[in-house]
Design a protein around this motif. Sequence first.
Motif, PDB file in Angstrom:
ATOM      1  N   ALA A 124      22.172  57.479  48.321  1.00  0.00           N
ATOM      2  CA  ALA A 124      21.982  56.623  49.488  1.00  0.00           C
ATOM      3  C   ALA A 124      23.077  56.860  50.518  1.00  0.00           C
ATOM      4  CB  ALA A 124      21.955  55.152  49.073  1.00  0.00           C
ATOM      5  N   ALA A 125      24.343  56.915  50.036  1.00  0.00           N
ATOM      6  CA  ALA A 125      25.468  57.111  50.957  1.00  0.00           C
ATOM      7  C   ALA A 125      25.428  58.480  51.605  1.00  0.00           C
ATOM      8  CB  ALA A 125      26.785  56.915  50.211  1.00  0.00           C
ATOM      9  N   LEU A 126      24.896  59.489  50.912  1.00  0.00           N
ATOM     10  CA  LEU A 126      24.869  60.852  51.427  1.00  0.00           C
ATOM     11  C   LEU A 126      23.545  61.193  52.117  1.00  0.00           C
ATOM     12  CD1 LEU A 126      26.651  62.720  48.488  1.00  0.00           C
ATOM     13  CD2 LEU A 126      27.632  61.844  50.623  1.00  0.00           C
ATOM     14  N   GLY A 127      22.697  60.193  52.307  1.00  0.00           N
ATOM     15  CA  GLY A 127      21.447  60.426  53.033  1.00  0.00           C
ATOM     16  C   GLY A 127      20.451  61.272  52.283  1.00  0.00           C
ATOM     17  N   ALA A 128      20.520  61.262  50.965  1.00  0.00           N
ATOM     18  CA  ALA A 128      19.665  62.138  50.164  1.00  0.00           C
ATOM     19  C   ALA A 128      18.446  61.423  49.599  1.00  0.00           C
ATOM     20  CB  ALA A 128      20.474  62.747  49.021  1.00  0.00           C
ATOM     21  N   ILE A 129      18.160  60.219  50.073  1.00  0.00           N
ATOM     22  CA  ILE A 129      16.948  59.534  49.628  1.00  0.00           C
ATOM     23  C   ILE A 129      15.833  59.801  50.641  1.00  0.00           C
ATOM     24  CG2 ILE A 129      18.112  57.745  48.314  1.00  0.00           C
ATOM     25  CD1 ILE A 129      17.825  55.898  50.697  1.00  0.00           C
ATOM     26  N   GLU A 130      14.642  59.739  50.166  1.00  0.00           N
ATOM     27  CA  GLU A 130      13.478  60.063  50.997  1.00  0.00           C
ATOM     28  C   GLU A 130      13.076  58.860  51.844  1.00  0.00           C
ATOM     29  OE1 GLU A 130       8.873  61.677  50.387  1.00  0.00           O
ATOM     30  OE2 GLU A 130      10.232  61.444  48.683  1.00  0.00           O
ATOM     31  N   LEU A 131      12.817  59.118  53.133  1.00  0.00           N
ATOM     32  CA  LEU A 131      12.340  58.041  53.993  1.00  0.00           C
ATOM     33  C   LEU A 131      10.930  57.640  53.585  1.00  0.00           C
ATOM     34  CD1 LEU A 131      13.457  59.145  57.576  1.00  0.00           C
ATOM     35  CD2 LEU A 131      14.210  57.105  56.356  1.00  0.00           C
ATOM     36  N   PRO A 132      10.637  56.341  53.512  1.00  0.00           N
ATOM     37  CA  PRO A 132       9.270  55.910  53.199  1.00  0.00           C
ATOM     38  C   PRO A 132       8.303  56.397  54.279  1.00  0.00           C
ATOM     39  CG  PRO A 132      10.811  54.078  53.098  1.00  0.00           C
ATOM     40  CD  PRO A 132      11.535  55.206  53.735  1.00  0.00           C
ATOM     41  N   ASP A 133       7.130  56.778  53.867  1.00  0.00           N
ATOM     42  CA  ASP A 133       6.117  57.245  54.810  1.00  0.00           C
ATOM     43  C   ASP A 133       4.755  56.797  54.316  1.00  0.00           C
ATOM     44  OD1 ASP A 133       5.134  58.462  57.038  1.00  0.00           O
ATOM     45  OD2 ASP A 133       5.573  60.522  56.412  1.00  0.00           O
ATOM     46  N   MET A 134       3.797  56.734  55.186  1.00  0.00           N
ATOM     47  CA  MET A 134       2.446  56.363  54.786  1.00  0.00           C
ATOM     48  C   MET A 134       1.452  56.889  55.797  1.00  0.00           C
ATOM     49  SD  MET A 134       2.467  52.236  55.489  1.00  0.00           S
ATOM     50  CE  MET A 134       3.563  52.034  54.099  1.00  0.00           C
ATOM     51  N   THR A 135       0.219  56.997  55.379  1.00  0.00           N
ATOM     52  CA  THR A 135      -0.829  57.477  56.264  1.00  0.00           C
ATOM     53  C   THR A 135      -1.182  56.402  57.284  1.00  0.00           C
ATOM     54  OG1 THR A 135      -2.624  56.641  54.877  1.00  0.00           O
ATOM     55  CG2 THR A 135      -1.771  58.852  54.377  1.00  0.00           C
ATOM     56  N   LEU A 136      -1.886  56.809  58.329  1.00  0.00           N
ATOM     57  CA  LEU A 136      -2.331  55.836  59.322  1.00  0.00           C
ATOM     58  C   LEU A 136      -3.268  54.812  58.699  1.00  0.00           C
ATOM     59  CD1 LEU A 136      -2.978  57.787  62.648  1.00  0.00           C
ATOM     60  CD2 LEU A 136      -1.398  55.885  62.297  1.00  0.00           C
ATOM     61  N   HIS A 137      -4.102  55.266  57.776  1.00  0.00           N
ATOM     62  CA  HIS A 137      -5.012  54.324  57.111  1.00  0.00           C
ATOM     63  C   HIS A 137      -4.220  53.280  56.337  1.00  0.00           C
ATOM     64  CE1 HIS A 137      -8.444  52.774  54.915  1.00  0.00           C
ATOM     65  NE2 HIS A 137      -7.787  52.976  53.782  1.00  0.00           N
ATOM     66  N   GLU A 138      -3.186  53.718  55.604  1.00  0.00           N
ATOM     67  CA  GLU A 138      -2.350  52.772  54.861  1.00  0.00           C
ATOM     68  C   GLU A 138      -1.609  51.846  55.827  1.00  0.00           C
ATOM     69  OE1 GLU A 138      -1.208  55.489  50.946  1.00  0.00           O
ATOM     70  OE2 GLU A 138      -0.063  55.693  52.814  1.00  0.00           O
ATOM     71  N   MET A 139      -1.191  52.394  56.955  1.00  0.00           N
ATOM     72  CA  MET A 139      -0.469  51.590  57.940  1.00  0.00           C
ATOM     73  C   MET A 139      -1.377  50.529  58.536  1.00  0.00           C
ATOM     74  SD  MET A 139       2.568  51.356  58.921  1.00  0.00           S
ATOM     75  CE  MET A 139       3.307  50.150  60.007  1.00  0.00           C
ATOM     76  N   ALA A 140      -2.629  50.878  58.786  1.00  0.00           N
ATOM     77  CA  ALA A 140      -3.583  49.900  59.327  1.00  0.00           C
ATOM     78  C   ALA A 140      -3.757  48.734  58.360  1.00  0.00           C
ATOM     79  CB  ALA A 140      -4.924  50.580  59.598  1.00  0.00           C
ATOM     80  N   GLN A 141      -3.756  49.035  57.055  1.00  0.00           N
ATOM     81  CA  GLN A 141      -3.878  47.981  56.051  1.00  0.00           C
ATOM     82  C   GLN A 141      -2.628  47.106  56.018  1.00  0.00           C
ATOM     83  OE1 GLN A 141      -6.607  47.450  54.236  1.00  0.00           O
ATOM     84  NE2 GLN A 141      -7.738  49.253  54.883  1.00  0.00           N
ATOM     85  N   ARG A 142      -1.490  47.690  56.372  1.00  0.00           N
ATOM     86  CA  ARG A 142      -0.215  46.981  56.272  1.00  0.00           C
ATOM     87  C   ARG A 142       0.109  46.156  57.520  1.00  0.00           C
ATOM     88  NH1 ARG A 142       4.158  46.766  53.129  1.00  0.00           N
ATOM     89  NH2 ARG A 142       6.235  46.798  54.019  1.00  0.00           N
ATOM     90  N   MET A 143      -0.563  46.431  58.622  1.00  0.00           N
ATOM     91  CA  MET A 143      -0.242  45.760  59.886  1.00  0.00           C
ATOM     92  C   MET A 143      -0.288  44.230  59.798  1.00  0.00           C
ATOM     93  SD  MET A 143       0.803  47.809  62.236  1.00  0.00           S
ATOM     94  CE  MET A 143       0.509  47.060  63.841  1.00  0.00           C
ATOM     95  N   PRO A 144      -1.258  43.611  59.121  1.00  0.00           N
ATOM     96  CA  PRO A 144      -1.252  42.138  59.033  1.00  0.00           C
ATOM     97  C   PRO A 144      -0.015  41.577  58.351  1.00  0.00           C
ATOM     98  CG  PRO A 144      -3.387  43.026  58.367  1.00  0.00           C
ATOM     99  CD  PRO A 144      -2.450  44.188  58.479  1.00  0.00           C
ATOM    100  N   ILE A 145       0.577  42.355  57.453  1.00  0.00           N
ATOM    101  CA  ILE A 145       1.801  41.906  56.772  1.00  0.00           C
ATOM    102  C   ILE A 145       2.990  42.042  57.704  1.00  0.00           C
ATOM    103  CG2 ILE A 145       3.333  42.332  54.814  1.00  0.00           C
ATOM    104  CD1 ILE A 145       0.885  43.493  53.336  1.00  0.00           C
ATOM    105  N   LEU A 146       3.070  43.180  58.381  1.00  0.00           N
ATOM    106  CA  LEU A 146       4.208  43.442  59.261  1.00  0.00           C
ATOM    107  C   LEU A 146       4.199  42.554  60.493  1.00  0.00           C
ATOM    108  CD1 LEU A 146       4.308  47.352  59.113  1.00  0.00           C
ATOM    109  CD2 LEU A 146       5.581  45.705  57.731  1.00  0.00           C
ATOM    110  N   LYS A 147       3.023  42.161  60.941  1.00  0.00           N
ATOM    111  CA  LYS A 147       2.895  41.362  62.158  1.00  0.00           C
ATOM    112  C   LYS A 147       2.432  39.939  61.850  1.00  0.00           C
ATOM    113  CE  LYS A 147       3.987  44.744  64.926  1.00  0.00           C
ATOM    114  NZ  LYS A 147       5.224  44.696  65.746  1.00  0.00           N
ATOM    115  N   ALA A 148       2.815  39.443  60.694  1.00  0.00           N
ATOM    116  CA  ALA A 148       2.340  38.120  60.258  1.00  0.00           C
ATOM    117  C   ALA A 148       2.685  37.033  61.271  1.00  0.00           C
ATOM    118  CB  ALA A 148       2.934  37.782  58.894  1.00  0.00           C
ATOM    119  N   ASN A 149       3.878  37.085  61.847  1.00  0.00           N
ATOM    120  CA  ASN A 149       4.262  36.060  62.825  1.00  0.00           C
ATOM    121  C   ASN A 149       3.447  36.175  64.100  1.00  0.00           C
ATOM    122  OD1 ASN A 149       6.202  34.884  61.192  1.00  0.00           O
ATOM    123  ND2 ASN A 149       7.847  36.189  61.936  1.00  0.00           N
TER     124      ASN A 149
END
Length: 477
Positions: A124-149
Amino acid sequence: MPSDTARHVELRGKTYYLRMRVPNEFADVEPLREINRSLKTRDLVVAEARCANVRLALFNEWRARRAGRAADTRATFDASVDLLKAWGMTFSPMDELITGPVNDLLSRIEAIANVDPLSPAVPAALGAIELPDMTLHEMAQRMPILKANDIRAKNARQRREWCGNFKRAARDFIAQIGERTILTISEQDATDYEAHWKKLAEPGGVTTNYANKQIRYVRQMIDAHYDDIRMPKSRRNNVFKGLGVGKLIYADDERKKLPLPETWVRNRLINDRILEGLEQESSDIAIIAATGGCRASEIYDVPESDIHLDHPIPHIRFRVVLDGPDRRELKSKASTRVLVLQGPALAAMRRNPTGFPGHRGKAKFSGPVNKFLRENGLFPPLPEGEDGRYVISGTRHSFEDRMKAAGIKNEERAFLMGHSIGRVRGRPVYGSELDLPLRALLQEMVAYDGDGWSPRPIADLWEEVDRLLEEKGHRLR
């Protein structure tokens, strides 16, 4: 002699130590049963402060270990970022650390010098962990959670439509460009997708408004993912920023809804109540919307608590409702307003004093109403040379035509229809909104006869408007 063990601080000789048992929930990732760690101080106050920080770091490290064991990139990243935060660091990818200031890299190496090499803190300190990524389809499913407010006030219909926008945009992008993840969408992909919508927006295709919405939804999903992984603004690169389809100056680009003829609205929709052949509630919703120039959803979503039939000036209040079974969101801030009920609209609302539960929060008005009118030949004939078609929401445009004919100015029309006065004026709005008596007078200028009530002559109503304004201290002459 140990101090208060409840604080996990123990004095050994002249130095304070942290001493704590490993919680059972982390026994699978921590082989030790008890943690003993020097706090490197002889001061109890300092020791207690350091103890709290060390315990937080331990819990974050255990969570990171568990996330890594589960091979969940997202969980690993979140736990590692929290661990770095406890260390006073932020996450930076390895390539940025290598090409960045040397002192930053050296300080990180120094910080992990005495850490277990298997600890998640090291990659983590050396930047050697992988950034989370997801497909647009997965992102569309996640939008209600991210924009709940943001969507808190939306009812079931509004939420379904909102979610559908992102799902459709993801499908369209995949169909045209191919499967991509958020972090692998290239500038060329974005340019090709923009070109696709530019081509469709040519005459005979989709409107530029629709095309720009599809581009905007993809851009919003990319921004939401950056927010979700807490990527600093300086490192973000949304390849859709600034893209869009310009309006075609040589084409009638936007398919405006045709205003329904005044004679048809008055004689057929209101007096003959032709929609009662479909359903009573639908007929009354259409009558109120046509009389007041409202969006039908503003009428059928209104909760019982916002219907005021016993007020000296009967009215409905349009406002955002955040909680409860009748929650609702309005199209814009300017849509928050009052609709005065007069003549046929008042009679229709009295037939439904608690509102329209058969339609509230649902999507069963416009489609069935338009289908019923079209299949039964109840829409009026189109004007000669017009190749569009009528829809029931055209009564809102009819209402604005009536206001223009009555000499009602642009700002007053915006007040009644729920349009932004700032946009109409081209500048911010200052001062108070029209109160009920003035709003009632303006609506009466474009009201219909009905239920034993008739509107007064427009000239008389303007005189009454002047009188009320002068009573408020305004100088009109």
